[in-house]
Scaffold this motif. Structure first.
Motif, PDB file in Angstrom:
ATOM      1  N   VAL A  68      -2.614  10.320  78.459  1.00 38.27           N
ATOM      2  CA  VAL A  68      -2.354  10.880  77.133  1.00 38.27           C
ATOM      3  C   VAL A  68      -3.203  12.124  76.880  1.00 38.27           C
ATOM      4  O   VAL A  68      -2.758  13.080  76.253  1.00 38.27           O
ATOM      5  CB  VAL A  68      -2.614   9.810  76.050  1.00 38.27           C
ATOM      6  CG1 VAL A  68      -2.399  10.370  74.668  1.00 38.27           C
ATOM      7  CG2 VAL A  68      -1.734   8.602  76.288  1.00 38.27           C
ATOM      8  N   ARG A  69      -4.413  12.142  77.383  1.00 38.08           N
ATOM      9  CA  ARG A  69      -5.322  13.271  77.113  1.00 38.08           C
ATOM     10  C   ARG A  69      -5.014  14.502  77.952  1.00 38.08           C
ATOM     11  O   ARG A  69      -5.206  15.626  77.519  1.00 38.08           O
ATOM     12  CB  ARG A  69      -6.769  12.847  77.369  1.00 38.08           C
ATOM     13  CG  ARG A  69      -7.250  11.816  76.408  1.00 38.08           C
ATOM     14  CD  ARG A  69      -8.696  11.471  76.659  1.00 38.08           C
ATOM     15  NE  ARG A  69      -9.045  10.271  75.914  1.00 38.08           N
ATOM     16  CZ  ARG A  69      -9.947   9.411  76.282  1.00 38.08           C
ATOM     17  NH1 ARG A  69     -10.626   9.607  77.389  1.00 38.08           N
ATOM     18  NH2 ARG A  69     -10.210   8.362  75.556  1.00 38.08           N
ATOM     19  N   ASN A  70      -4.583  14.276  79.194  1.00 37.53           N
ATOM     20  CA  ASN A  70      -4.349  15.406  80.085  1.00 37.53           C
ATOM     21  C   ASN A  70      -3.141  15.144  80.990  1.00 37.53           C
ATOM     22  O   ASN A  70      -3.288  14.971  82.189  1.00 37.53           O
ATOM     23  CB  ASN A  70      -5.603  15.667  80.936  1.00 37.53           C
ATOM     24  CG  ASN A  70      -5.502  16.938  81.732  1.00 37.53           C
ATOM     25  OD1 ASN A  70      -4.717  17.819  81.408  1.00 37.53           O
ATOM     26  ND2 ASN A  70      -6.277  17.027  82.786  1.00 37.53           N
ATOM     27  N   PRO A  71      -1.935  15.152  80.440  1.00 37.39           N
ATOM     28  CA  PRO A  71      -0.760  14.930  81.286  1.00 37.39           C
ATOM     29  C   PRO A  71      -0.567  16.100  82.254  1.00 37.39           C
ATOM     30  O   PRO A  71      -0.803  17.250  81.907  1.00 37.39           O
ATOM     31  CB  PRO A  71       0.385  14.841  80.279  1.00 37.39           C
ATOM     32  CG  PRO A  71      -0.105  15.542  79.074  1.00 37.39           C
ATOM     33  CD  PRO A  71      -1.589  15.388  79.052  1.00 37.39           C
ATOM     34  N   SER A  72      -0.154  15.787  83.478  1.00 38.39           N
ATOM     35  CA  SER A  72      -0.025  16.863  84.462  1.00 38.39           C
ATOM     36  C   SER A  72       1.277  16.823  85.251  1.00 38.39           C
ATOM     37  O   SER A  72       1.595  17.802  85.922  1.00 38.39           O
ATOM     38  CB  SER A  72      -1.203  16.806  85.443  1.00 38.39           C
ATOM     39  OG  SER A  72      -1.216  15.561  86.110  1.00 38.39           O
ATOM     40  N   LEU A  73       2.014  15.744  85.187  1.00 39.21           N
ATOM     41  CA  LEU A  73       3.252  15.676  85.962  1.00 39.21           C
ATOM     42  C   LEU A  73       4.265  16.719  85.523  1.00 39.21           C
ATOM     43  O   LEU A  73       5.055  17.199  86.334  1.00 39.21           O
ATOM     44  CB  LEU A  73       3.863  14.278  85.883  1.00 39.21           C
ATOM     45  CG  LEU A  73       3.130  13.214  86.693  1.00 39.21           C
ATOM     46  CD1 LEU A  73       3.768  11.851  86.481  1.00 39.21           C
ATOM     47  CD2 LEU A  73       3.109  13.573  88.161  1.00 39.21           C
ATOM     48  N   ASN A  74       4.234  17.105  84.258  1.00 41.11           N
ATOM     49  CA  ASN A  74       5.159  18.143  83.791  1.00 41.11           C
ATOM     50  C   ASN A  74       4.898  19.476  84.512  1.00 41.11           C
ATOM     51  O   ASN A  74       5.821  20.221  84.764  1.00 41.11           O
ATOM     52  CB  ASN A  74       5.089  18.309  82.276  1.00 41.11           C
ATOM     53  CG  ASN A  74       3.700  18.693  81.818  1.00 41.11           C
ATOM     54  OD1 ASN A  74       2.702  18.278  82.379  1.00 41.11           O
ATOM     55  ND2 ASN A  74       3.627  19.453  80.748  1.00 41.11           N
ATOM     56  N   ARG A  75       3.653  19.753  84.852  1.00 43.62           N
ATOM     57  CA  ARG A  75       3.350  20.980  85.578  1.00 43.62           C
ATOM     58  C   ARG A  75       3.859  20.902  87.018  1.00 43.62           C
ATOM     59  O   ARG A  75       4.400  21.865  87.552  1.00 43.62           O
ATOM     60  CB  ARG A  75       1.845  21.244  85.578  1.00 43.62           C
ATOM     61  CG  ARG A  75       1.306  21.648  84.218  1.00 43.62           C
ATOM     62  CD  ARG A  75      -0.131  22.124  84.325  1.00 43.62           C
ATOM     63  NE  ARG A  75      -1.014  21.095  84.859  1.00 43.62           N
ATOM     64  CZ  ARG A  75      -1.799  20.326  84.127  1.00 43.62           C
ATOM     65  NH1 ARG A  75      -1.837  20.469  82.815  1.00 43.62           N
ATOM     66  NH2 ARG A  75      -2.584  19.430  84.691  1.00 43.62           N
ATOM     67  N   TYR A  76       3.698  19.746  87.662  1.00 46.88           N
ATOM     68  CA  TYR A  76       4.184  19.577  89.038  1.00 46.88           C
ATOM     69  C   TYR A  76       5.701  19.682  89.099  1.00 46.88           C
ATOM     70  O   TYR A  76       6.250  20.197  90.061  1.00 46.88           O
ATOM     71  CB  TYR A  76       3.782  18.212  89.599  1.00 46.88           C
ATOM     72  CG  TYR A  76       2.315  18.050  89.896  1.00 46.88           C
ATOM     73  CD1 TYR A  76       1.579  19.053  90.504  1.00 46.88           C
ATOM     74  CD2 TYR A  76       1.656  16.879  89.575  1.00 46.88           C
ATOM     75  CE1 TYR A  76       0.230  18.899  90.787  1.00 46.88           C
ATOM     76  CE2 TYR A  76       0.318  16.704  89.852  1.00 46.88           C
ATOM     77  CZ  TYR A  76      -0.389  17.714  90.456  1.00 46.88           C
ATOM     78  OH  TYR A  76      -1.714  17.558  90.733  1.00 46.88           O
ATOM     79  N   LEU A  77       6.384  19.196  88.089  1.00 44.83           N
ATOM     80  CA  LEU A  77       7.843  19.160  88.077  1.00 44.83           C
ATOM     81  C   LEU A  77       8.477  20.342  87.350  1.00 44.83           C
ATOM     82  O   LEU A  77       9.690  20.397  87.201  1.00 44.83           O
ATOM     83  CB  LEU A  77       8.325  17.855  87.449  1.00 44.83           C
ATOM     84  CG  LEU A  77       7.902  16.580  88.190  1.00 44.83           C
ATOM     85  CD1 LEU A  77       8.220  15.353  87.382  1.00 44.83           C
ATOM     86  CD2 LEU A  77       8.541  16.538  89.564  1.00 44.83           C
ATOM     87  N   ALA A  78       7.652  21.272  86.866  1.00 44.81           N
ATOM     88  CA  ALA A  78       8.106  22.460  86.146  1.00 44.81           C
ATOM     89  C   ALA A  78       8.938  22.098  84.927  1.00 44.81           C
ATOM     90  O   ALA A  78       9.992  22.666  84.664  1.00 44.81           O
ATOM     91  CB  ALA A  78       8.880  23.393  87.064  1.00 44.81           C
ATOM     92  N   ILE A  79       8.433  21.124  84.165  1.00 45.08           N
ATOM     93  CA  ILE A  79       9.069  20.697  82.910  1.00 45.08           C
ATOM     94  C   ILE A  79       8.186  21.176  81.768  1.00 45.08           C
ATOM     95  O   ILE A  79       6.998  20.901  81.756  1.00 45.08           O
ATOM     96  CB  ILE A  79       9.220  19.160  82.859  1.00 45.08           C
ATOM     97  CG1 ILE A  79      10.096  18.677  84.014  1.00 45.08           C
ATOM     98  CG2 ILE A  79       9.794  18.725  81.527  1.00 45.08           C
ATOM     99  CD1 ILE A  79      10.104  17.173  84.173  1.00 45.08           C
ATOM    100  N   PRO A  80       8.761  21.892  80.790  1.00 49.95           N
ATOM    101  CA  PRO A  80       7.920  22.377  79.676  1.00 49.95           C
ATOM    102  C   PRO A  80       7.387  21.233  78.817  1.00 49.95           C
ATOM    103  O   PRO A  80       7.960  20.190  78.749  1.00 49.95           O
ATOM    104  CB  PRO A  80       8.859  23.278  78.884  1.00 49.95           C
ATOM    105  CG  PRO A  80      10.237  23.030  79.386  1.00 49.95           C
ATOM    106  CD  PRO A  80      10.140  22.290  80.667  1.00 49.95           C
TER     107      PRO A  80
END
Length: 80
Positions: A68-80
């Protein structure tokens, strides 16, 4: 490297997934949680790689980024 099925990274995670299938009598566990006691140990990267390998074998995969504090999968998957 995880999308190339001939790479050493793919082979390592495929080997891990194969070993997980031998843990139980019915195959791979339906739920896997990756955790650690410290930040920046590769939990998100490993989760994504395991999900990619599992999906490549034809299984349905739901990947949840519960940081919750630092999500990062959106960056790996190029999802805004």
């Amino acid at each position: 490297a995880i999308t190339d099925k001939k790479s050493t990274v793919y082979e390592a995670y495929f080997s891990l997934m194969t070993n997980l299938t031998f843990l139980t009598a019915h195959g791979a566990p339906r739920t896997i949680m990756i955790t650690s006691s410290r930040p920046k140990e590769g939990k998100s990267n490993s989760s994504l790689c395991l999900a990619t390998v599992l999906a490549a074998t034809g299984k349905s995969v739901i990947l949840v980024d519960a940081d919750v504090r630092n999500p990062s999968l959106n960056r790996y998957l190029a999802i805004p």
